[in-house]
Design a protein around this motif. Structure first.
Motif, PDB file in Angstrom:
ATOM      1  N   UNK A 105       1.130  -1.199   0.289  1.00  0.00           N
ATOM      2  CA  UNK A 105       0.031  -0.115  -0.379  1.00  0.00           C
ATOM      3  C   UNK A 105       0.499   1.039  -0.294  1.00  0.00           C
ATOM      4  N   UNK A 106       1.516   1.170   0.763  1.00  0.00           N
ATOM      5  CA  UNK A 106       3.305   2.146   1.141  1.00  0.00           C
ATOM      6  C   UNK A 106       3.398   2.599  -0.853  1.00  0.00           C
ATOM      7  N   UNK A 107       3.751   1.822  -0.952  1.00  0.00           N
ATOM      8  CA  UNK A 107       4.357   1.999  -2.809  1.00  0.00           C
ATOM      9  C   UNK A 107       3.685   2.581  -3.641  1.00  0.00           C
ATOM     10  N   UNK A 108       2.766   1.739  -3.461  1.00  0.00           N
ATOM     11  CA  UNK A 108       1.309   2.222  -4.276  1.00  0.00           C
ATOM     12  C   UNK A 108       0.773   4.106  -4.130  1.00  0.00           C
ATOM     13  N   UNK A 109       0.956   3.879  -3.098  1.00  0.00           N
ATOM     14  CA  UNK A 109       0.839   5.863  -2.488  1.00  0.00           C
ATOM     15  C   UNK A 109       1.911   6.618  -2.830  1.00  0.00           C
ATOM     16  N   UNK A 110       2.913   5.953  -3.356  1.00  0.00           N
ATOM     17  CA  UNK A 110       3.712   6.602  -3.221  1.00  0.00           C
ATOM     18  C   UNK A 110       3.885   6.866  -5.041  1.00  0.00           C
ATOM     19  N   UNK A 111       3.604   6.230  -5.706  1.00  0.00           N
ATOM     20  CA  UNK A 111       3.095   6.288  -7.017  1.00  0.00           C
ATOM     21  C   UNK A 111       3.533   5.403  -8.245  1.00  0.00           C
ATOM     22  N   UNK A 112       4.385   3.990  -7.045  1.00  0.00           N
ATOM     23  CA  UNK A 112       4.772   3.375  -8.033  1.00  0.00           C
ATOM     24  C   UNK A 112       4.251   2.161  -9.235  1.00  0.00           C
ATOM     25  N   UNK A 113       4.051   1.907  -9.782  1.00  0.00           N
ATOM     26  CA  UNK A 113       3.215   0.770 -10.302  1.00  0.00           C
ATOM     27  C   UNK A 113       3.374  -0.689  -9.096  1.00  0.00           C
ATOM     28  N   UNK A 114       2.062  -0.642  -7.869  1.00  0.00           N
ATOM     29  CA  UNK A 114       2.407  -1.377  -7.451  1.00  0.00           C
ATOM     30  C   UNK A 114       0.377  -1.941  -7.042  1.00  0.00           C
ATOM     31  N   UNK A 115       0.488  -2.797  -6.852  1.00  0.00           N
ATOM     32  CA  UNK A 115      -0.993  -2.805  -6.038  1.00  0.00           C
ATOM     33  C   UNK A 115      -1.463  -2.358  -4.903  1.00  0.00           C
ATOM     34  N   UNK A 116      -1.970  -1.970  -4.256  1.00  0.00           N
ATOM     35  CA  UNK A 116      -2.617  -1.630  -3.205  1.00  0.00           C
ATOM     36  C   UNK A 116      -3.424  -2.877  -2.149  1.00  0.00           C
ATOM     37  N   UNK A 117      -2.574  -3.138  -1.116  1.00  0.00           N
ATOM     38  CA  UNK A 117      -3.490  -4.362  -1.017  1.00  0.00           C
ATOM     39  C   UNK A 117      -5.315  -3.794  -0.435  1.00  0.00           C
ATOM     40  N   UNK A 118      -5.908  -4.588  -0.708  1.00  0.00           N
ATOM     41  CA  UNK A 118      -7.325  -4.085  -0.222  1.00  0.00           C
ATOM     42  C   UNK A 118      -7.729  -4.781   1.097  1.00  0.00           C
ATOM     43  N   UNK A 119      -6.952  -5.469   0.977  1.00  0.00           N
ATOM     44  CA  UNK A 119      -7.609  -6.096   3.310  1.00  0.00           C
ATOM     45  C   UNK A 119      -6.104  -7.184   3.053  1.00  0.00           C
ATOM     46  N   UNK A 120      -5.653  -7.354   4.999  1.00  0.00           N
ATOM     47  CA  UNK A 120      -5.127  -7.652   5.290  1.00  0.00           C
ATOM     48  C   UNK A 120      -5.593  -8.985   6.318  1.00  0.00           C
ATOM     49  N   UNK A 121      -6.217  -9.932   6.602  1.00  0.00           N
ATOM     50  CA  UNK A 121      -6.455 -10.789   7.577  1.00  0.00           C
ATOM     51  C   UNK A 121      -5.112 -11.402   8.000  1.00  0.00           C
ATOM     52  N   UNK A 122      -5.109 -11.052   9.550  1.00  0.00           N
ATOM     53  CA  UNK A 122      -3.898 -12.296  10.056  1.00  0.00           C
ATOM     54  C   UNK A 122      -4.381 -13.651  10.810  1.00  0.00           C
ATOM     55  N   UNK A 123      -5.831 -12.600  11.164  1.00  0.00           N
ATOM     56  CA  UNK A 123      -5.959 -15.059  11.450  1.00  0.00           C
ATOM     57  C   UNK A 123      -7.053 -15.981  10.459  1.00  0.00           C
ATOM     58  N   UNK A 124      -6.434 -14.932   9.467  1.00  0.00           N
ATOM     59  CA  UNK A 124      -7.735 -15.973   8.390  1.00  0.00           C
ATOM     60  C   UNK A 124      -8.162 -16.264   8.101  1.00  0.00           C
ATOM     61  N   UNK A 125      -9.323 -15.634   8.931  1.00  0.00           N
ATOM     62  CA  UNK A 125     -10.905 -16.027   8.940  1.00  0.00           C
ATOM     63  C   UNK A 125     -11.312 -17.267   9.145  1.00  0.00           C
ATOM     64  N   UNK A 126     -11.927 -17.788   7.514  1.00  0.00           N
ATOM     65  CA  UNK A 126     -12.599 -19.266   7.820  1.00  0.00           C
ATOM     66  C   UNK A 126     -11.353 -19.513   6.993  1.00  0.00           C
ATOM     67  N   UNK A 127     -10.643 -18.923   6.689  1.00  0.00           N
ATOM     68  CA  UNK A 127      -9.778 -19.734   5.483  1.00  0.00           C
ATOM     69  C   UNK A 127      -8.388 -20.410   6.408  1.00  0.00           C
ATOM     70  N   UNK A 128      -8.208 -19.443   8.070  1.00  0.00           N
ATOM     71  CA  UNK A 128      -7.340 -20.584   8.570  1.00  0.00           C
ATOM     72  C   UNK A 128      -5.956 -20.266   8.620  1.00  0.00           C
ATOM     73  N   UNK A 129      -6.200 -19.686   8.036  1.00  0.00           N
ATOM     74  CA  UNK A 129      -4.412 -18.802   7.758  1.00  0.00           C
ATOM     75  C   UNK A 129      -4.109 -17.186   6.962  1.00  0.00           C
ATOM     76  N   UNK A 130      -3.251 -17.127   7.425  1.00  0.00           N
ATOM     77  CA  UNK A 130      -3.184 -15.076   7.102  1.00  0.00           C
ATOM     78  C   UNK A 130      -3.174 -15.277   5.650  1.00  0.00           C
ATOM     79  N   UNK A 131      -3.742 -14.177   5.493  1.00  0.00           N
ATOM     80  CA  UNK A 131      -4.263 -13.443   4.043  1.00  0.00           C
ATOM     81  C   UNK A 131      -3.810 -12.456   3.177  1.00  0.00           C
ATOM     82  N   UNK A 132      -3.701 -12.252   2.308  1.00  0.00           N
ATOM     83  CA  UNK A 132      -3.709 -10.850   1.575  1.00  0.00           C
ATOM     84  C   UNK A 132      -4.926 -11.080   0.639  1.00  0.00           C
ATOM     85  N   UNK A 133      -5.233 -10.112  -0.438  1.00  0.00           N
ATOM     86  CA  UNK A 133      -6.125  -9.865  -1.320  1.00  0.00           C
ATOM     87  C   UNK A 133      -5.190  -8.212  -1.683  1.00  0.00           C
TER      88      UNK A 133
END
Length: 105
Positions: free
Chosen positions: A77-105
């Protein structure tokens, strides 16, 4: 969690997160190759808000990687906000929710 269980678990988490009970997949999660220590899926949502309506990537981290998921989400997210061509993280789940493992979208 088995890879075949990922779509239902992810969709349930996203319906709750986005407060959109009718949220569905336009393209269900398809596992991509690569990812040294993550499992990677591409997917697309139907009925999502504009910032989540394009093609998305889900990275599911190995067990015990919640701090890494948080760090990588913040870094992207920081890299994208600086204007570099990187995707912004839309969601980070540290608990993993129903997936049971941490994930990043």
């Amino acid at each position: 969690m088995e890879h075949r269980e990922v779509p239902a678990a992810l969709l349930d988490d996203l319906r709750n997160l986005l407060d959109r009970p009718a949220l569905a997949f336009l393209e269900p999660p398809l596992q991509l190759t690569g990812g040294h220590d993550t499992t990677i899926f591409a997917f697309q949502l139907k009925g999502a808000p504009p910032d989540c309506s394009g093609r998305l990537v889900l990275r599911v981290f190995d067990e015990g990687s919640s701090a890494r998921a948080r760090f990588e989400g913040a870094a992207q997210t920081a890299i994208a906000e600086l204007g570099y061509p990187a995707p912004r993280a839309l969601h980070v789940s540290e608990s993993g929710g129903r997936l049971g493992r941490a994930y990043l979208i």
